[in-house]
Design a protein around this motif. Structure first.
Motif, PDB file in Angstrom:
ATOM      1  N   THR A  73       0.838  -1.196   0.000  1.00  0.00           N
ATOM      2  CA  THR A  73       0.000   0.000   0.000  1.00  0.00           C
ATOM      3  C   THR A  73       0.875   1.249   0.000  1.00  0.00           C
ATOM      4  N   PRO A  74       0.367   2.345  -0.503  1.00  0.00           N
ATOM      5  CA  PRO A  74       1.141   3.591  -0.460  1.00  0.00           C
ATOM      6  C   PRO A  74       1.513   3.996   0.973  1.00  0.00           C
ATOM      7  N   LEU A  75       0.582   3.812   1.904  1.00  0.00           N
ATOM      8  CA  LEU A  75       0.867   4.166   3.295  1.00  0.00           C
ATOM      9  C   LEU A  75       1.979   3.289   3.859  1.00  0.00           C
ATOM     10  N   GLY A  76       1.917   1.997   3.630  1.00  0.00           N
ATOM     11  CA  GLY A  76       2.946   1.090   4.126  1.00  0.00           C
ATOM     12  C   GLY A  76       4.313   1.402   3.541  1.00  0.00           C
ATOM     13  N   ALA A  77       4.355   1.688   2.246  1.00  0.00           N
ATOM     14  CA  ALA A  77       5.622   2.026   1.600  1.00  0.00           C
ATOM     15  C   ALA A  77       6.176   3.334   2.150  1.00  0.00           C
ATOM     16  N   THR A  78       5.296   4.296   2.380  1.00  0.00           N
ATOM     17  CA  THR A  78       5.724   5.584   2.934  1.00  0.00           C
ATOM     18  C   THR A  78       6.296   5.398   4.331  1.00  0.00           C
ATOM     19  N   GLN A  79       5.582   4.643   5.168  1.00  0.00           N
ATOM     20  CA  GLN A  79       6.041   4.413   6.536  1.00  0.00           C
ATOM     21  C   GLN A  79       7.379   3.679   6.561  1.00  0.00           C
ATOM     22  N   ASP A  80       7.534   2.661   5.728  1.00  0.00           N
ATOM     23  CA  ASP A  80       8.780   1.904   5.701  1.00  0.00           C
ATOM     24  C   ASP A  80       9.934   2.736   5.159  1.00  0.00           C
ATOM     25  N   ALA A  81       9.680   3.554   4.146  1.00  0.00           N
ATOM     26  CA  ALA A  81      10.730   4.413   3.605  1.00  0.00           C
ATOM     27  C   ALA A  81      11.184   5.433   4.649  1.00  0.00           C
ATOM     28  N   LEU A  82      10.227   6.004   5.370  1.00  0.00           N
ATOM     29  CA  LEU A  82      10.584   6.964   6.426  1.00  0.00           C
ATOM     30  C   LEU A  82      11.376   6.273   7.535  1.00  0.00           C
ATOM     31  N   LYS A  83      10.958   5.082   7.909  1.00  0.00           N
ATOM     32  CA  LYS A  83      11.670   4.332   8.950  1.00  0.00           C
ATOM     33  C   LYS A  83      13.107   4.044   8.502  1.00  0.00           C
ATOM     34  N   HIS A  84      13.254   3.671   7.227  1.00  0.00           N
ATOM     35  CA  HIS A  84      14.568   3.366   6.657  1.00  0.00           C
ATOM     36  C   HIS A  84      15.499   4.569   6.797  1.00  0.00           C
ATOM     37  N   TYR A  85      15.039   5.732   6.345  1.00  0.00           N
ATOM     38  CA  TYR A  85      15.896   6.912   6.374  1.00  0.00           C
ATOM     39  C   TYR A  85      16.065   7.472   7.778  1.00  0.00           C
ATOM     40  N   ARG A  86      15.054   7.375   8.633  1.00  0.00           N
ATOM     41  CA  ARG A  86      15.202   7.878  10.000  1.00  0.00           C
ATOM     42  C   ARG A  86      16.230   7.065  10.775  1.00  0.00           C
ATOM     43  N   ARG A  87      16.299   5.757  10.513  1.00  0.00           N
ATOM     44  CA  ARG A  87      17.337   4.937  11.166  1.00  0.00           C
ATOM     45  C   ARG A  87      18.727   5.387  10.742  1.00  0.00           C
ATOM     46  N   LYS A  88      18.892   5.653   9.453  1.00  0.00           N
ATOM     47  CA  LYS A  88      20.195   6.092   8.938  1.00  0.00           C
ATOM     48  C   LYS A  88      20.582   7.442   9.528  1.00  0.00           C
ATOM     49  N   VAL A  89      19.636   8.362   9.552  1.00  0.00           N
ATOM     50  CA  VAL A  89      19.905   9.697  10.077  1.00  0.00           C
ATOM     51  C   VAL A  89      20.214   9.630  11.575  1.00  0.00           C
ATOM     52  N   ALA A  90      19.475   8.814  12.318  1.00  0.00           N
ATOM     53  CA  ALA A  90      19.722   8.675  13.760  1.00  0.00           C
ATOM     54  C   ALA A  90      21.113   8.105  14.021  1.00  0.00           C
ATOM     55  N   ALA A  91      21.529   7.133  13.223  1.00  0.00           N
ATOM     56  CA  ALA A  91      22.861   6.545  13.391  1.00  0.00           C
ATOM     57  C   ALA A  91      23.938   7.596  13.144  1.00  0.00           C
ATOM     58  N   ASN A  92      23.754   8.419  12.119  1.00  0.00           N
ATOM     59  CA  ASN A  92      24.727   9.478  11.846  1.00  0.00           C
ATOM     60  C   ASN A  92      24.733  10.517  12.958  1.00  0.00           C
ATOM     61  N   ASN A  93      23.561  10.837  13.470  1.00  0.00           N
ATOM     62  CA  ASN A  93      23.473  11.806  14.558  1.00  0.00           C
ATOM     63  C   ASN A  93      24.234  11.299  15.779  1.00  0.00           C
ATOM     64  N   ARG A  94      24.045  10.035  16.120  1.00  0.00           N
ATOM     65  CA  ARG A  94      24.769   9.447  17.259  1.00  0.00           C
ATOM     66  C   ARG A  94      26.276   9.479  17.018  1.00  0.00           C
ATOM     67  N   ARG A  95      26.688   9.082  15.829  1.00  0.00           N
ATOM     68  CA  ARG A  95      28.114   9.016  15.517  1.00  0.00           C
ATOM     69  C   ARG A  95      28.751  10.401  15.557  1.00  0.00           C
ATOM     70  N   LEU A  96      28.103  11.375  14.946  1.00  0.00           N
ATOM     71  CA  LEU A  96      28.684  12.711  14.855  1.00  0.00           C
ATOM     72  C   LEU A  96      28.642  13.480  16.169  1.00  0.00           C
ATOM     73  N   SER A  97      27.648  13.212  16.990  1.00  0.00           N
ATOM     74  CA  SER A  97      27.535  13.936  18.255  1.00  0.00           C
ATOM     75  C   SER A  97      28.193  13.193  19.414  1.00  0.00           C
ATOM     76  N   GLY A  98      28.597  11.940  19.168  1.00  0.00           N
ATOM     77  CA  GLY A  98      29.231  11.162  20.215  1.00  0.00           C
ATOM     78  C   GLY A  98      28.251  10.616  21.237  1.00  0.00           C
ATOM     79  N   THR A  99      26.971  10.580  20.885  1.00  0.00           N
ATOM     80  CA  THR A  99      25.944  10.068  21.788  1.00  0.00           C
ATOM     81  C   THR A  99      25.872   8.553  21.673  1.00  0.00           C
ATOM     82  N   PRO A 100      25.937   7.835  22.803  1.00  0.00           N
ATOM     83  CA  PRO A 100      25.824   6.370  22.717  1.00  0.00           C
ATOM     84  C   PRO A 100      24.413   5.940  22.349  1.00  0.00           C
TER      85      PRO A 100
END
Length: 108
Positions: A73-100
């Motif tokens: 479904t469009p909603l499911g694809a949207t939610q999964d795509a957002l989850k995919h990119y939010r995980r990547k962004v969160a990992a970079n945020n942790r790495r760059l800010s030194g947050t465990p």
């Protein structure tokens, strides 16, 4: 045609997730620019990593889309795509800010 309240709520949550992705990405962009502008080998490595990660994340998402792993479904694809990119962004945020990384809570 009527609007299903449950579907409306799910799309509203997706909209908020999209807004949060934008805010989180802005933070990562600022942290990355600070590292890149310092120059040297750390700045060059960050610039190279930034491009590599973006290409890799896009290929991963395209693969998931083409194999049907994003849902049907469009909603499911949207939610999964957002989850995919939010995980990547969160990992970079942790790495760059030194947050465990926060420990995962066990599922009930």
């Amino acid at each position: 045609m009527t609007i299903d309240g449950k579907a409306y709520g799910a799309w509203m949550k997706a909209g908020m997730d999209m807004w949060m992705l934008g805010a989180e990405a802005g933070t990562v962009m600022a942290l990355r620019m600070a590292r890149i502008t310092t120059g040297g080998s750390a700045g060059a490595a960050e610039a190279e990593l930034m491009v590599t990660e973006k290409v890799h994340a896009a290929i991963e998402l395209q693969t998931r889309l083409m194999t049907g792993a994003l849902g049907v479904t469009p909603l499911g694809a949207t939610q999964d795509a957002l989850k995919h990119y939010r995980r990547k962004v969160a990992a970079n945020n942790r790495r760059l800010s030194g947050t465990p990384r926060k420990p995962r809570r066990p599922k009930p």
